[in-house]
Design a protein around this motif. Structure first.
Motif, mmCIF file in Angstrom:
data_model
loop_
_atom_site.group_PDB
_atom_site.id
_atom_site.type_symbol
_atom_site.label_atom_id
_atom_site.label_comp_id
_atom_site.label_asym_id
_atom_site.label_seq_id
_atom_site.Cartn_x
_atom_site.Cartn_y
_atom_site.Cartn_z
ATOM 1 N N PRO A 71 0.808 -1.229 0.000
ATOM 2 C CA PRO A 71 0.000 0.000 0.000
ATOM 3 C C PRO A 71 0.838 1.274 0.000
ATOM 4 O O PRO A 71 0.450 2.277 -0.598
ATOM 5 N N ARG A 72 1.980 1.243 0.653
ATOM 6 C CA ARG A 72 2.828 2.436 0.727
ATOM 7 C C ARG A 72 3.460 2.785 -0.619
ATOM 8 O O ARG A 72 3.993 3.892 -0.789
ATOM 9 N N GLU A 73 3.443 1.850 -1.544
ATOM 10 C CA GLU A 73 4.037 2.107 -2.855
ATOM 11 C C GLU A 73 3.095 2.849 -3.797
ATOM 12 O O GLU A 73 3.520 3.354 -4.827
ATOM 13 N N VAL A 74 1.809 2.907 -3.466
ATOM 14 C CA VAL A 74 0.827 3.503 -4.376
ATOM 15 C C VAL A 74 1.162 4.942 -4.755
ATOM 16 O O VAL A 74 1.131 5.295 -5.941
ATOM 17 N N PRO A 75 1.518 5.833 -3.815
ATOM 18 C CA PRO A 75 1.810 7.213 -4.206
ATOM 19 C C PRO A 75 2.994 7.361 -5.164
ATOM 20 O O PRO A 75 3.119 8.377 -5.846
ATOM 21 N N ARG A 76 3.863 6.346 -5.210
ATOM 22 C CA ARG A 76 5.034 6.453 -6.083
ATOM 23 C C ARG A 76 5.043 5.385 -7.179
ATOM 24 O O ARG A 76 6.105 5.020 -7.685
ATOM 25 N N LEU A 77 3.861 4.914 -7.537
ATOM 26 C CA LEU A 77 3.789 3.886 -8.583
ATOM 27 C C LEU A 77 4.376 4.365 -9.903
ATOM 28 O O LEU A 77 5.084 3.613 -10.589
ATOM 29 N N TRP A 78 4.074 5.592 -10.281
ATOM 30 C CA TRP A 78 4.557 6.070 -11.580
ATOM 31 C C TRP A 78 6.075 6.210 -11.608
ATOM 32 O O TRP A 78 6.729 5.622 -12.469
ATOM 33 N N ASP A 79 6.636 6.971 -10.686
ATOM 34 C CA ASP A 79 8.063 7.264 -10.801
ATOM 35 C C ASP A 79 8.953 6.109 -10.380
ATOM 36 O O ASP A 79 9.976 5.836 -11.012
ATOM 37 N N ARG A 80 8.559 5.384 -9.332
ATOM 38 C CA ARG A 80 9.447 4.346 -8.811
ATOM 39 C C ARG A 80 9.239 2.991 -9.487
ATOM 40 O O ARG A 80 10.138 2.147 -9.457
ATOM 41 N N HIS A 81 8.095 2.790 -10.087
ATOM 42 C CA HIS A 81 7.779 1.475 -10.631
ATOM 43 C C HIS A 81 7.513 1.492 -12.143
ATOM 44 O O HIS A 81 8.288 0.922 -12.912
ATOM 45 N N VAL A 82 6.439 2.108 -12.563
ATOM 46 C CA VAL A 82 6.017 1.994 -13.963
ATOM 47 C C VAL A 82 7.002 2.675 -14.910
ATOM 48 O O VAL A 82 7.514 2.051 -15.852
ATOM 49 N N LEU A 83 7.297 3.948 -14.693
ATOM 50 C CA LEU A 83 8.230 4.649 -15.583
ATOM 51 C C LEU A 83 9.656 4.162 -15.380
ATOM 52 O O LEU A 83 10.433 4.049 -16.341
ATOM 53 N N ASN A 84 10.012 3.859 -14.160
ATOM 54 C CA ASN A 84 11.336 3.340 -13.846
ATOM 55 C C ASN A 84 11.647 2.085 -14.654
ATOM 56 O O ASN A 84 12.784 1.845 -15.071
ATOM 57 N N CYS A 85 10.616 1.265 -14.888
ATOM 58 C CA CYS A 85 10.778 0.031 -15.668
ATOM 59 C C CYS A 85 10.671 0.282 -17.167
ATOM 60 O O CYS A 85 11.394 -0.325 -17.966
ATOM 61 N N ALA A 86 9.768 1.167 -17.556
ATOM 62 C CA ALA A 86 9.501 1.373 -18.983
ATOM 63 C C ALA A 86 10.723 1.854 -19.758
ATOM 64 O O ALA A 86 10.882 1.535 -20.935
ATOM 65 N N VAL A 87 11.602 2.613 -19.090
ATOM 66 C CA VAL A 87 12.756 3.154 -19.809
ATOM 67 C C VAL A 87 13.775 2.091 -20.189
ATOM 68 O O VAL A 87 14.710 2.368 -20.960
ATOM 69 N N LEU A 88 13.595 0.859 -19.707
ATOM 70 C CA LEU A 88 14.442 -0.245 -20.210
ATOM 71 C C LEU A 88 14.296 -0.399 -21.717
ATOM 72 O O LEU A 88 15.182 -0.941 -22.381
ATOM 73 N N ALA A 89 13.168 0.064 -22.243
ATOM 74 C CA ALA A 89 12.912 -0.038 -23.678
ATOM 75 C C ALA A 89 14.010 0.621 -24.502
ATOM 76 O O ALA A 89 14.227 0.256 -25.663
#
Length: 271
Positions: A71-89
């Motif tokens: 639950p504590r990760e929800v506020p930072r889902l975009w920067d720490r998780h989704v975008l952080n991973c997407a740039v592997l592209a």
């Protein structure tokens, strides 16, 4: 291996679960809406921006209630998780085949697949409750370039061969390489998201990587100029025999088994 039923997610399966009040009453984590997408998300995901927004919503709701995301990760889902991973592209050639080992909630595999529709992604995950979530996400987002596969990496040697293996928060680097490198085609690469521990893990793993058929390794940053904090990745490039001698032996045995199981040619006996 997890043997939970596909129904383990309960009523939150489809739309992402009940609100905070219902979740608290049932002793489950409260559901919180994710933060608004940052402007850079449109640049990273292009035509699949709306699908990326929906994926983030699913992580914040069903992902939390099923225990895949804290639950504590929800506020930072975009920067720490989704975008952080997407740039592997940024590191992937056109038409790459990729396996995300221990995919969990789909990180980094789903963000990469969203950012790069030309990349064929296999999400490899041993736990049933996680593969159930992944299958639902892939179906809802219409990701035709993604396949969900339940199993362990060591079980797939000789059955699965890809250009790139990815992983995030799965295991220490040398152990991860022992699982991931054998799944590569010759001269493929493993991309492991490692954060601040990247240099130390690499220094501790050099001898082991060489035994596993790696010929080059380094720590690189991706997303510079796009994200406020770039993503640190351990890049391990394999040689002719990814995974080393043992993996080559297992691949040969698997190939021989397949050949032995194939139906033989259609010679008819003469009477």
């Amino acid at each position: 291996m997890d043997t939970e039923s596909a129904a383990a997610g309960g009523p939150e399966t489809g739309a992402g679960g009940p609100g905070a009040e219902g979740a608290a009453a049932e002793g489950r984590p409260a559901v919180e809406a994710p933060p608004a997408p940052p402007a850079v998300a449109r640049e990273v995901f292009g035509e699949r921006y709306d699908a990326a927004v929906r994926y983030t919503e699913l992580l914040a709701t069903a992902g939390v209630t099923r225990g895949l995301i804290g639950p504590r990760e929800v506020p930072r889902l975009w920067d720490r998780h989704v975008l952080n991973c997407a740039v592997l592209a940024e590191l992937l050639p056109a038409g790459t085949t990729l396996c995300d080992v221990g995919s969990g909630a789909g990180l980094p595999g789903i963000p990469v697949a969203l950012a790069r529709p030309d990349v064929s992604v296999t999400l490899l995950e041993p736990l049933l409750r996680r593969t159930t979530f992944l299958e639902e996400v892939v179906r809802e987002l219409g990701l035709e370039n993604v396949t969900v596969l339940r199993g362990r990496a060591e079980e797939m040697v000789g059955k699965l061969a890809v250009d790139v293996v990815t992983a995030r928060a799965v295991a220490p680097l040398e152990r991860l390489a022992g699982w991931g490198l054998p799944l590569l085609r010759p001269h493929g690469q493993m991309l492991a998201l490692k954060g601040d521990s990247a240099e130390q893990e690499l220094a501790d793993s050099r001898a082991g990587l060489a035994k596993l058929g790696a010929v080059e390794w380094s720590v690189i940053s991706v997303g510079e100029g796009t994200l406020e904090t770039s993503t640190r990745v351990v890049q391990v490039k394999a040689g002719e025999s990814p995974g080393g001698v043992r993996a080559a032996t297992r691949r040969a045995k698997a190939a021989a088994k397949v050949r032995g199981a194939a139906p033989r040619g259609g010679r008819r006996r003469s009477r």
